[in-house]
Design a protein around this motif. Structure first.
Motif, PDB file in Angstrom:
ATOM      1  N   PRO A 217       0.959  -1.375   0.089  1.00 10.03           N
ATOM      2  CA  PRO A 217       0.126  -0.016  -0.196  1.00 10.03           C
ATOM      3  C   PRO A 217       1.038   1.184   0.064  1.00 10.03           C
ATOM      4  O   PRO A 217       0.530   2.345  -0.591  1.00 10.03           O
TER       5      PRO A 217
ATOM      6  N   ALA B  40       2.107   2.310  -3.595  1.00 10.13           N
ATOM      7  CA  ALA B  40       1.112   2.870  -4.548  1.00 10.13           C
ATOM      8  C   ALA B  40       1.101   4.162  -4.351  1.00 10.13           C
ATOM      9  O   ALA B  40       0.638   4.588  -3.237  1.00 10.13           O
TER      10      ALA B  40
ATOM     11  N   ARG C 281      -1.886   7.714  -3.711  1.00 15.15           N
ATOM     12  CA  ARG C 281      -3.058   7.161  -2.811  1.00 15.15           C
ATOM     13  C   ARG C 281      -2.915   7.663  -1.460  1.00 15.15           C
ATOM     14  O   ARG C 281      -2.107   7.468  -0.951  1.00 15.15           O
TER      15      ARG C 281
ATOM     16  N   PHE D  83     -13.379   1.086  -1.218  1.00 11.85           N
ATOM     17  CA  PHE D  83     -11.969   1.440  -1.091  1.00 11.85           C
ATOM     18  C   PHE D  83     -11.578   1.351   0.277  1.00 11.85           C
ATOM     19  O   PHE D  83     -10.781   2.204   0.850  1.00 11.85           O
TER      20      PHE D  83
ATOM     21  N   TYR E  65      -9.406   0.255   2.611  1.00  9.55           N
ATOM     22  CA  TYR E  65      -7.969  -0.544   2.473  1.00  9.55           C
ATOM     23  C   TYR E  65      -7.621  -1.388   3.657  1.00  9.55           C
ATOM     24  O   TYR E  65      -7.558  -2.526   3.476  1.00  9.55           O
TER      25      TYR E  65
ATOM     26  N   ALA F 263      -4.139  -2.156  -4.503  1.00 15.35           N
ATOM     27  CA  ALA F 263      -3.067  -1.039  -4.349  1.00 15.35           C
ATOM     28  C   ALA F 263      -3.105  -0.070  -5.853  1.00 15.35           C
ATOM     29  O   ALA F 263      -2.581   1.083  -5.684  1.00 15.35           O
TER      30      ALA F 263
ATOM     31  N   LYS G  57      -5.616   0.009  -8.066  1.00 12.70           N
ATOM     32  CA  LYS G  57      -7.078   0.170  -8.639  1.00 12.70           C
ATOM     33  C   LYS G  57      -7.297   0.984  -9.380  1.00 12.70           C
ATOM     34  O   LYS G  57      -7.561   0.748 -10.693  1.00 12.70           O
TER      35      LYS G  57
END
Lengths: 335, 283
Positions: free
Chosen positions: A28, A31, A34, A296, A298, B133, B135
């Protein structure tokens, strides 16, 4: 069984857990661009119909709350420590709720249908497969092979879609989805439990239909091989009854690879079961995962995935340690 | 052609596999010439919620896609994801399997333990983390790459086992004694012997890739705008199409998915038989 092997196997388990946790931590953060917290806050204030000017302050406050302002190594250690205590954090969409509680609420549903489906299909498939390979069994059984093949090639949830349409929508034999009738409260009364079973029928059936074939085919292959073995001829020459040879000599030996197969396919079974729940709107872990993906959420996604990996790891560990008890020929001395 | 037909009589699985894909091909070819896929397979191309009729042979969905066009485009996209992921997985697996089995030693230990560890982790779950992650930026190619990242363990295992058994055969010892170097042995002696296994293995990893892609997409982790088979399943679930009686919306992708999986399954079994006639399948 040597203690060396046991220790090695347990170490391997922890290695897998550490790997899973680390993937969960690193991915995570890799990425880029985000920021779930900011997205969530914006989404919520949009829903409330106004954009707050003090948004940045709130974002900052939440970052402190989630420990995201600390240096990465420290976050990592905290993360591992929390994971070790099965604290998987708090859900982003259902904020104050802990992910572990969400999983706890959904788990019994999943455990119910998945274990029922696995046990039924494994038993049915094993017996059916053994009979198909058995020369003196009814010939009719051999005609089931093409159907078994067809069903076993199709994913569970695809079968689920077909079952819903025909048996729930057209024929109305079964409820169309959900875990219990809308408007009732879960309780342990007889009436409610029958409704529970009634709702679980179709989801379980789609898993059973799809996976029985696989077990039957595997078992049939093993039984065919075993029939050429010397001990089978010997058993026959001794004049043992057909059923004794079938169960005591044939099925018993052919079962071993089946059990290994069961251990290996659990991961796929669970993933497939998740989608069956989504298709049927069944209130288990799969549906929870599906919802978190659409929303979403997470922390919940990562929590569920980690939880499933750990659960599966534990099951595989136990199976591996039990295996020498099932098959006395295996001793892990050289392992 | 006659020889092929004779062989298929002995190996019907291969024939069924080819038949399935021929049907699919003809079906898609007709649709390909009938529709402008770049338009008809996307929303607002047709009136919504129409059952199959002369004008819309497979009906339309709630967002106004023409389902025949969706299926044609989707079959192509889904097969592309599966084949890309399968090829990358197989290539990586072959290289790693070769290295492990041919050079042995600590390299083998590292590769083998890595494969063993990764095989015990449920692949789709890890794929879900990676896909969620990424998306926002999800595309067909990215999805294929993500799936490929976990598609190499099976092939590594198969190829490693196969090379291990081959390297002790007399013809390889003869090659070594006649002074061939490792590269020559790998490409001139080992590879030709492995081709049938590679073909059977490819079918296996393509099946796995398609399975994973449809699974991820049905969970809502695909490229949302693309009309793949898995995304169509996702929309069917999302809009509760079956509960509204829109059977045609689900029928089209479900039928094609079943045809693809049965085709791949038979093709795999047939190629297994071709690669490994000694372990005759008793089908």
């Amino acid at each position: 069984m040597r203690t060396g092997y046991v220790v090695q196997r347990i170490l391997l388990f922890f290695a897998i857990m550490w790997l899973a946790a680390t993937i969960n931590f690193v991915l995570p953060r890799l990425a880029t661009g985000r920021d779930p917290i900011r997205e969530q806050l914006i989404a919520q204030s949009m829903r409330g119909g106004f954009m707050s000017t003090s948004m940045e302050v709130m974002v900052k406050e939440y970052r402190v709350k989630f420990g995201l302002d600390e240096p990465l190594p420290k976050q990592y250690v905290t993360y591992l420590w929390n994971t070790l205590r099965f604290d998987l954090g708090k859900s982003l969409t259902n904020y104050p709720k802990a992910v572990m509680n969400l999983i706890g609420e959904a788990l019994p549903w999943t455990l119910g249908i998945v274990s029922f489906a696995i046990v039924t299909s494994f038993t049915l498939g094993t017996i059916l497969g053994a009979l198909i390979a058995w020369p003196s069994a009814p010939r009719l059984l051999k005609f089931t092979v093409p159907f078994l093949l067809t069903f076993s090639a199709v994913p569970f949830y695809i079968l689920g879609l077909i079952l819903i349409y025909f048996f729930a929508f057209q024929l109305k034999w079964f409820p169309i989805g959900g875990g219990y009738p809308i408007g009732t409260v879960p309780s342990f009364t007889f009436g409610f439990v029958t409704k529970l079973v009634y709702h679980a029928m179709l989801p379980s059936l789609s898993m059973i239909l799809a996976s029985t074939g696989g077990w039957a085919l595997g078992m049939r292959g093993m039984m065919v091989t075993i029939q050429g073995e010397d001990y089978m001829n010997y058993a026959e020459a001794k004049g043992l009854t057909d059923s004794r040879i079938f169960f005591g000599y044939g099925v018993r030996n052919a079962m071993l690879p089946q059990t290994t197969g069961l251990a290996l396919s659990l991961g796929q079974l669970i993933a497939g079961a998740g989608l069956v729940e989504v298709v049927f709107g069944y209130p288990g872990i799969g549906s929870l995962l599906g919802q978190s993906i659409t929303q979403f959420d997470y922390t919940t996604i990562y929590g569920i995935v980690f939880f499933l990996i750990v659960t599966l790891g534990i099951v595989l560990l136990v199976l591996d340690l039990l295996y020498p008890l099932i098959d006395p020929r295996i001793n892990y001395e050289q392992a | 052609m006659k020889g092929f037909l004779n062989y298929v009589r002995r190996n019907p699985n291969l024939g069924i596999g080819f038949l399935m894909f021929t049907i699919l091909f003809v079906f898609c070819a007709i649709g390909y010439f009938r529709y402008d896929l770049a338009k008809a397979a996307y929303p607002l191309a047709a009136p919504a919620n129409k059952p199959p009729s002369w004008q819309y042979p497979l009906g339309t969905d709630s967002q106004g896609r023409e389902l025949y066009a969706v299926i044609v485009a989707g079959t192509f996209l889904t097969l592309r994801i599966g084949v890309t992921a399968g090829l990358i997985g197989l290539a990586t697996g072959t290289v790693l399997g070769f290295i492990a089995a041919y050079f042995r030693g600590w390299v083998d230990v590292v590769i083998k333990s890595l494969v063993d560890i990764l095989l015990t982790i449920p692949g789709l779950m890890v794929l879900i983390i990676i896909a969620s992650a990424t998306k926002q930026a999800m595309s067909i190619t990215l999805l294929a790459l993500i799936i490929a990242s976990l598609a190499w363990m099976g092939p590594t295992r198969t190829i490693r086992a196969q090379v291990l058994s081959l390297r002790e055969r007399p013809f390889l010892q003869a090659a070594r004694l006649s002074g061939m170097n490792s590269i020559e042995i790998i490409f001139l002696e080992l590879m030709p012997n492995l081709l049938p296994y590679l073909a059977a293995s490819l079918v296996g990893s393509v099946t796995g890739g398609i399975f994973a892609s449809i699974g991820l997409e049905a969970f809502g982790l695909g490229a949302m705008r693309e009309p793949t088979l898995g995304m169509t399943i996702y929309w069917v679930i999302y809009y509760s199409a079956l509960l509204k009686g829109m059977w045609w919306w689900a029928m089209a992708p479900v039928t094609v998915i079943i045809i693809i999986f049965i085709g791949l399954f038979s093709l795999g079994a047939g190629l297994d038989e071709l690669a490994n006639p000694r372990t005759r399948r008793v089908l």
